[in-house]
Design a protein around this motif. Structure first.
Motif, PDB file in Angstrom:
ATOM      1  N   MET A 139     -35.067  27.617  14.951  1.00 18.44           N
ATOM      2  CA  MET A 139     -34.199  28.643  15.605  1.00 18.44           C
ATOM      3  C   MET A 139     -33.497  28.075  16.513  1.00 18.44           C
ATOM      4  O   MET A 139     -32.518  28.319  16.574  1.00 18.44           O
ATOM      5  N   ILE A 140     -34.275  27.353  17.455  1.00 15.27           N
ATOM      6  CA  ILE A 140     -33.604  26.522  18.580  1.00 15.27           C
ATOM      7  C   ILE A 140     -33.704  24.882  18.293  1.00 15.27           C
ATOM      8  O   ILE A 140     -34.940  24.468  17.805  1.00 15.27           O
ATOM      9  N   LYS A 141     -32.796  24.200  18.340  1.00 15.02           N
ATOM     10  CA  LYS A 141     -32.903  22.912  18.215  1.00 15.02           C
ATOM     11  C   LYS A 141     -32.094  22.077  19.455  1.00 15.02           C
ATOM     12  O   LYS A 141     -30.961  22.263  19.708  1.00 15.02           O
ATOM     13  N   ILE A 142     -32.689  21.343  20.210  1.00 18.29           N
ATOM     14  CA  ILE A 142     -32.185  20.714  21.341  1.00 18.29           C
ATOM     15  C   ILE A 142     -32.406  19.179  21.126  1.00 18.29           C
ATOM     16  O   ILE A 142     -33.507  18.607  20.812  1.00 18.29           O
ATOM     17  N   ARG A 143     -31.309  18.465  21.508  1.00 20.28           N
ATOM     18  CA  ARG A 143     -31.317  17.127  21.301  1.00 20.28           C
ATOM     19  C   ARG A 143     -30.561  16.454  22.534  1.00 20.28           C
ATOM     20  O   ARG A 143     -29.467  16.599  22.640  1.00 20.28           O
ATOM     21  N   GLY A 144     -31.291  15.405  23.269  1.00 25.63           N
ATOM     22  CA  GLY A 144     -30.609  14.623  24.234  1.00 25.63           C
ATOM     23  C   GLY A 144     -30.150  15.507  25.394  1.00 25.63           C
ATOM     24  O   GLY A 144     -29.173  14.958  26.040  1.00 25.63           O
ATOM     25  N   LEU A 145     -30.463  16.660  25.667  1.00 23.07           N
ATOM     26  CA  LEU A 145     -30.226  17.500  26.826  1.00 23.07           C
ATOM     27  C   LEU A 145     -30.230  16.883  28.114  1.00 23.07           C
ATOM     28  O   LEU A 145     -31.464  16.707  28.715  1.00 23.07           O
ATOM     29  N   THR A 146     -29.309  16.815  28.834  1.00 19.88           N
ATOM     30  CA  THR A 146     -29.092  16.006  30.019  1.00 19.88           C
ATOM     31  C   THR A 146     -28.287  17.086  31.043  1.00 19.88           C
ATOM     32  O   THR A 146     -27.268  17.469  30.541  1.00 19.88           O
ATOM     33  N   LYS A 147     -28.904  17.231  32.058  1.00 20.46           N
ATOM     34  CA  LYS A 147     -27.952  18.016  33.362  1.00 20.46           C
ATOM     35  C   LYS A 147     -28.179  17.453  34.389  1.00 20.46           C
ATOM     36  O   LYS A 147     -29.072  17.337  35.022  1.00 20.46           O
ATOM     37  N   ARG A 148     -26.945  17.166  34.918  1.00 22.48           N
ATOM     38  CA  ARG A 148     -26.586  16.349  36.282  1.00 22.48           C
ATOM     39  C   ARG A 148     -25.958  17.269  37.288  1.00 22.48           C
ATOM     40  O   ARG A 148     -25.107  18.044  37.008  1.00 22.48           O
ATOM     41  N   TYR A 149     -26.423  17.663  38.568  1.00 25.89           N
ATOM     42  CA  TYR A 149     -25.773  18.092  39.718  1.00 25.89           C
ATOM     43  C   TYR A 149     -25.366  16.786  40.551  1.00 25.89           C
ATOM     44  O   TYR A 149     -26.146  16.634  41.462  1.00 25.89           O
ATOM     45  N   GLY A 150     -24.333  16.470  40.551  1.00 24.72           N
ATOM     46  CA  GLY A 150     -24.134  15.224  41.290  1.00 24.72           C
ATOM     47  C   GLY A 150     -24.770  14.100  41.218  1.00 24.72           C
ATOM     48  O   GLY A 150     -25.107  13.835  39.799  1.00 24.72           O
ATOM     49  N   ILE A 193     -27.138  21.736  21.441  1.00 22.84           N
ATOM     50  CA  ILE A 193     -28.125  22.773  21.527  1.00 22.84           C
ATOM     51  C   ILE A 193     -27.749  23.442  20.145  1.00 22.84           C
ATOM     52  O   ILE A 193     -26.294  23.891  20.113  1.00 22.84           O
ATOM     53  N   HIS A 194     -28.661  23.954  19.254  1.00 31.83           N
ATOM     54  CA  HIS A 194     -28.266  24.594  18.299  1.00 31.83           C
ATOM     55  C   HIS A 194     -29.064  25.759  18.186  1.00 31.83           C
ATOM     56  O   HIS A 194     -30.308  25.975  18.568  1.00 31.83           O
ATOM     57  N   VAL A 195     -28.655  27.114  18.158  1.00 30.72           N
ATOM     58  CA  VAL A 195     -29.363  28.468  17.849  1.00 30.72           C
ATOM     59  C   VAL A 195     -28.904  29.041  16.611  1.00 30.72           C
ATOM     60  O   VAL A 195     -27.715  29.268  16.340  1.00 30.72           O
ATOM     61  N   VAL A 200     -24.267  25.500  20.111  1.00 33.61           N
ATOM     62  CA  VAL A 200     -23.857  26.260  21.335  1.00 33.61           C
ATOM     63  C   VAL A 200     -22.698  25.410  21.990  1.00 33.61           C
ATOM     64  O   VAL A 200     -23.114  24.355  22.638  1.00 33.61           O
ATOM     65  N   GLU A 201     -21.569  26.079  22.240  1.00 30.12           N
ATOM     66  CA  GLU A 201     -20.632  25.173  22.876  1.00 30.12           C
ATOM     67  C   GLU A 201     -19.668  26.343  23.871  1.00 30.12           C
ATOM     68  O   GLU A 201     -19.860  27.543  23.695  1.00 30.12           O
ATOM     69  N   ALA A 202     -18.997  25.716  24.747  1.00 30.92           N
ATOM     70  CA  ALA A 202     -18.389  26.553  25.666  1.00 30.92           C
ATOM     71  C   ALA A 202     -17.103  27.226  25.042  1.00 30.92           C
ATOM     72  O   ALA A 202     -16.425  26.764  24.377  1.00 30.92           O
ATOM     73  N   GLY A 203     -17.250  28.770  25.658  1.00 33.15           N
ATOM     74  CA  GLY A 203     -16.090  29.440  25.310  1.00 33.15           C
ATOM     75  C   GLY A 203     -15.944  30.010  23.619  1.00 33.15           C
ATOM     76  O   GLY A 203     -16.517  29.396  22.743  1.00 33.15           O
ATOM     77  N   GLY A 204     -15.010  30.869  23.425  1.00 34.94           N
ATOM     78  CA  GLY A 204     -14.661  31.330  21.976  1.00 34.94           C
ATOM     79  C   GLY A 204     -15.574  32.385  21.494  1.00 34.94           C
ATOM     80  O   GLY A 204     -16.777  32.500  21.923  1.00 34.94           O
TER      81      GLY A 204
END
Length: 267
Positions: free
Chosen positions: A1-12, A58-60, A65-69
């Motif tokens: 149902m959810i597949k996440i690969r290599g997820l990184t999030k930086r704030y500065g 990220i896949h649901v 899952v991509e920005a916008g649209g």
């Protein structure tokens, strides 16, 4: 149902998530366990794109899952969210708060004037029955207790008819009895409706009691993945590093939890 690969999030210079790989099965109740600041909330917000990842995919339900649209709108219709501080509209009735979960399926003119088709009203009432609040449907939401408001939040999420529910520390503001009531409703929804639930918690006992699988997060990384019986004292030290250095007692190894009696009158 959810597949996440290599997820990184930086704030500065701050790296909140560091190369997360994670799969969530259909109908699974997954607990993400970790201290405050570990990256749990950022992980959930990346799944429904409330937060834009720095790297990774990220896949649901098979859709990236991509920005916008239109693609993001489709994904968000499948993903409901439950917040720590309820996020209900105080002046609206309980029923109308739950009906807001149907807005994503309605034509814009109807949503502007809060004109809900009869089918949506039926769905909302069925969701209120699931959390035993149908008797308060016409009551203003600001007259409810904290536990009742969170149950309204669960009903609103269910009214969306999602494939996934993301619950961000949904019991952090509740007492132990009410917390178990709220988590029980979420677990029932997962089991009976086949909804994948990803629930952030920092309470070890609740993770053991309700999680089918537990992911331990510390410093933006996954440091444990397994069942409740895998939460040994050594594992908990990895999830909560430095407890003994600060004079805190070492986390207890897992012990079976006795069944609890569900009472919702005060919750």
């Amino acid at each position: 149902m959810i597949k996440i690969r290599g997820l990184t999030k930086r704030y500065g210079d701050l790296e909140a998530l560091r190369g997360i790989d994670l799969d969530v099965a259909p109908g699974e109740f997954l607990v993400v366990l970790g201290p405050s600041g570990a990256g749990k909330s950022t992980l959930l917000r990346c799944i429904n794109r409330l937060c834009t990842p720095t790297q990774g995919e990220i896949h649901v339900d098979g859709e990236r899952v991509e920005a916008g649209g239109a693609g993001l709108r489709r994904v968000r219709r499948k993903v409901a969210m439950i917040f720590q501080h309820y996020n209900v509209v105080p002046r609206l009735s309980v029923r109308k708060n739950v009906l807001t979960g149907r807005l994503g399926t309605m034509p814009a003119p109807l949503s502007w004037f809060q004109i809900f088709p009869g089918r949506d009203v039926d769905i909302a009432m069925e969701c209120l029955r699931r959390v035993e609040l149908e008797g308060k449907a016409e009551q203003r939401t600001d007259t409810l207790s904290g536990g009742q408001k969170q149950r309204v939040g669960i009903a609103r999420a269910l009214a969306q008819q999602p494939r996934v529910i993301l619950a961000d520390e949904p019991v952090a503001s509740l007492d132990p009895k009410t917390s178990r009531t709220v988590l029980t409703y979420l677990k029932q929804a997962s089991q009976e409706l086949g909804i994948s639930v990803v629930c952030n918690l920092h309470q070890i006992d609740y993770a053991r009691e309700f999680g089918e699988r537990i992911v331990g997060v510390s410093g933006g990384r996954i440091v444990f993945e397994g069942g409740p019986d895998g939460l040994t004292a050594d594992v908990l030290r990895r999830i909560y590093p430095g407890l003994e250095d600060r004079g805190e007692p070492a986390p207890r190894a897992w012990q079976p939890t006795r069944p609890h009696n569900l009472s919702v009158e005060e919750a």
